[in-house]
Design a protein around this motif. Structure first.
Motif, PDB file in Angstrom:
ATOM      1  N   ILE A 131       0.684  -1.626  -0.268  1.00 57.70           N
ATOM      2  CA  ILE A 131      -0.004  -0.026   0.246  1.00 57.70           C
ATOM      3  C   ILE A 131       0.822   1.457  -0.252  1.00 57.70           C
ATOM      4  CG2 ILE A 131      -1.435   1.353   1.186  1.00 57.70           C
ATOM      5  CD1 ILE A 131      -2.630  -1.500   2.016  1.00 57.70           C
ATOM      6  N   VAL A 132       1.755   1.666   0.717  1.00 62.75           N
ATOM      7  CA  VAL A 132       2.421   2.668   0.895  1.00 62.75           C
ATOM      8  C   VAL A 132       3.163   2.660  -0.861  1.00 62.75           C
ATOM      9  CG1 VAL A 132       5.590   3.276   1.764  1.00 62.75           C
ATOM     10  CG2 VAL A 132       3.348   2.060   3.250  1.00 62.75           C
ATOM     11  N   PHE A 133       3.780   1.286  -1.612  1.00 61.56           N
ATOM     12  CA  PHE A 133       4.377   1.197  -2.601  1.00 61.56           C
ATOM     13  C   PHE A 133       3.744   2.047  -3.535  1.00 61.56           C
ATOM     14  CE2 PHE A 133       5.313  -0.146  -7.290  1.00 61.56           C
ATOM     15  CZ  PHE A 133       6.857  -0.236  -6.665  1.00 61.56           C
ATOM     16  N   HIS A 134       2.256   1.677  -3.711  1.00 66.75           N
ATOM     17  CA  HIS A 134       1.214   2.540  -4.198  1.00 66.75           C
ATOM     18  C   HIS A 134       0.666   3.675  -4.529  1.00 66.75           C
ATOM     19  CE1 HIS A 134       0.990  -0.938  -7.540  1.00 66.75           C
ATOM     20  NE2 HIS A 134       0.896  -1.958  -5.817  1.00 66.75           N
ATOM     21  N   ARG A 135       1.060   4.161  -2.832  1.00 69.25           N
ATOM     22  CA  ARG A 135       0.426   5.427  -2.553  1.00 69.25           C
ATOM     23  C   ARG A 135       1.521   6.951  -2.608  1.00 69.25           C
ATOM     24  NH1 ARG A 135       0.940   8.934   1.729  1.00 69.25           N
ATOM     25  NH2 ARG A 135      -1.293  10.050   2.146  1.00 69.25           N
ATOM     26  N   MET A 146      -5.919  14.640  -5.338  1.00 68.77           N
ATOM     27  CA  MET A 146      -5.325  13.281  -5.803  1.00 68.77           C
ATOM     28  C   MET A 146      -4.937  12.178  -4.418  1.00 68.77           C
ATOM     29  SD  MET A 146      -4.351  13.781  -9.159  1.00 68.77           S
ATOM     30  CE  MET A 146      -3.908  12.152  -9.951  1.00 68.77           C
ATOM     31  N   LEU A 147      -4.290  12.900  -3.376  1.00 62.51           N
ATOM     32  CA  LEU A 147      -3.840  12.013  -2.381  1.00 62.51           C
ATOM     33  C   LEU A 147      -4.708  11.202  -1.341  1.00 62.51           C
ATOM     34  CD1 LEU A 147      -1.262  10.847  -1.466  1.00 62.51           C
ATOM     35  CD2 LEU A 147      -0.716  13.104  -0.388  1.00 62.51           C
ATOM     36  N   GLU A 148      -5.335  12.688  -0.991  1.00 62.12           N
ATOM     37  CA  GLU A 148      -6.944  12.350  -0.334  1.00 62.12           C
ATOM     38  C   GLU A 148      -7.618  11.349  -0.727  1.00 62.12           C
ATOM     39  OE1 GLU A 148     -10.657  15.164   1.104  1.00 62.12           O
ATOM     40  OE2 GLU A 148      -8.916  15.883  -0.155  1.00 62.12           O
ATOM     41  N   LEU A 149      -8.076  11.459  -2.792  1.00 63.31           N
ATOM     42  CA  LEU A 149      -8.838   9.856  -2.739  1.00 63.31           C
ATOM     43  C   LEU A 149      -8.679   9.163  -3.102  1.00 63.31           C
ATOM     44  CD1 LEU A 149      -9.593  12.682  -6.531  1.00 63.31           C
ATOM     45  CD2 LEU A 149     -10.948  11.434  -5.287  1.00 63.31           C
ATOM     46  N   ARG A 152      -8.520   7.508   0.324  1.00 67.99           N
ATOM     47  CA  ARG A 152     -10.050   6.625   0.949  1.00 67.99           C
ATOM     48  C   ARG A 152      -9.950   5.725  -0.085  1.00 67.99           C
ATOM     49  NH1 ARG A 152     -13.972  11.701  -1.217  1.00 67.99           N
ATOM     50  NH2 ARG A 152     -15.385  10.133  -0.753  1.00 67.99           N
ATOM     51  N   LEU A 153      -9.666   4.992  -0.798  1.00 69.32           N
ATOM     52  CA  LEU A 153      -9.743   4.189  -1.370  1.00 69.32           C
ATOM     53  C   LEU A 153      -8.948   2.781  -0.463  1.00 69.32           C
ATOM     54  CD1 LEU A 153      -9.271   5.047  -5.318  1.00 69.32           C
ATOM     55  CD2 LEU A 153     -11.654   4.312  -3.620  1.00 69.32           C
ATOM     56  N   ALA A 154      -7.778   3.451   0.105  1.00 64.44           N
ATOM     57  CA  ALA A 154      -6.322   2.392   0.725  1.00 64.44           C
ATOM     58  C   ALA A 154      -7.558   1.429   1.471  1.00 64.44           C
ATOM     59  CB  ALA A 154      -5.911   3.480   1.855  1.00 64.44           C
ATOM     60  N   ASP A 155      -8.286   2.027   2.746  1.00 62.80           N
ATOM     61  CA  ASP A 155      -9.167   0.929   3.440  1.00 62.80           C
ATOM     62  C   ASP A 155      -9.850  -0.428   2.585  1.00 62.80           C
ATOM     63  OD1 ASP A 155      -8.067   1.786   5.463  1.00 62.80           O
ATOM     64  OD2 ASP A 155     -10.103   2.182   6.680  1.00 62.80           O
TER      65      ASP A 155
END
Length: 221
Positions: A131-135, A146-149, A152-155
């Motif tokens: 998840i860190v890698f793709h973020r 875009m980072l906020e969006l 919001r999808l991370a969970d």
């Protein structure tokens, strides 16, 4: 913060973490009384937390019966993968050449972390590293919306990866290889190769077919 709000927040976090981490698998019926005893709060904050989780789509509450944990439909999984593809590809495309080179170096170190977690079969650590890698691709755009969006999808991403379980462990080596391909395309400045590798990688990981993106122009130099 009031005591009631604090207890509700604690109940919400505990239940959500149980869902995301696979403790409460899709199809599990959660008992309000049992949850209250496990978390160490009264039933009222648990009830309020369950209402919030239902609003977010994680559960369905059945009065006097409990709360049923929901999974993600095939459509929801496909939509999530498509959204990730667009966010990550667009963010990397907009990053400067210097930012991409710096990011590639940082992600090479993150891949080493992934190999270490895979070697000890630590699924939770591997998922968090992924998840860190793709973020990091979305961070490259320096676009806070875009980072906020993305966050919001991370969970949903975390839930889907945990629910993959053994299938994810069996694919760990392939995932890391695909991550390495992404970093090479990033360092080489090949936007088309990066986008296509990402599309294939997300499709393989999420078990779905992603729509083709519009033709991707070359990275800015």
């Amino acid at each position: 913060m009031s005591t009631d709000a604090s207890a509700t927040g604690r109940a919400y976090s505990a239940i959500l973490n149980g869902i995301l981490g696979g403790q409460y698998a899709p199809g599990t019926m959660l008992s309000e009384a049992a949850l209250a005893a496990q978390i160490g709060v009264s039933r009222t904050p648990v009830r309020m937390a369950l209402t919030r989780l239902q609003d977010e789509g994680w559960i369905t509450v059945y009065p006097k019966r409990g709360a049923l944990v929901q999974g993600l439909s095939e459509r929801a999984i496909a939509d999530l993968a498509d959204a990730r593809l667009m966010l990550e590809s667009t963010s990397v495309l907009r990053a400067s050449a210097e930012t991409r080179r710096t990011l590639a170096t940082r992600l090479e170190a993150e891949i080493l972390v992934q190999r270490e977690t895979m070697a000890r079969r630590d699924l939770r650590a591997f998922i968090e590293s992924t998840i860190v890698f793709h973020r990091s691709f979305v961070e490259a755009s320096q676009n806070t919306v875009m980072l906020e969006l993305n966050d919001r999808l991370a969970d949903r991403q975390r839930f889907l990866l945990f629910s993959s379980g053994d299938r994810l462990l069996a694919r760990c080596e392939a995932i890391i290889h695909e991550h390495e391909e992404l970093v090479r395309a990033l360092r080489d400045g090949d936007a088309t190769r990066f986008s296509e590798t990402l599309r294939r990688h997300l499709g393989n990981t999420f078990g779905t077919t992603l729509r083709e993106l519009c033709p991707v122009p070359g990275f800015a130099v």
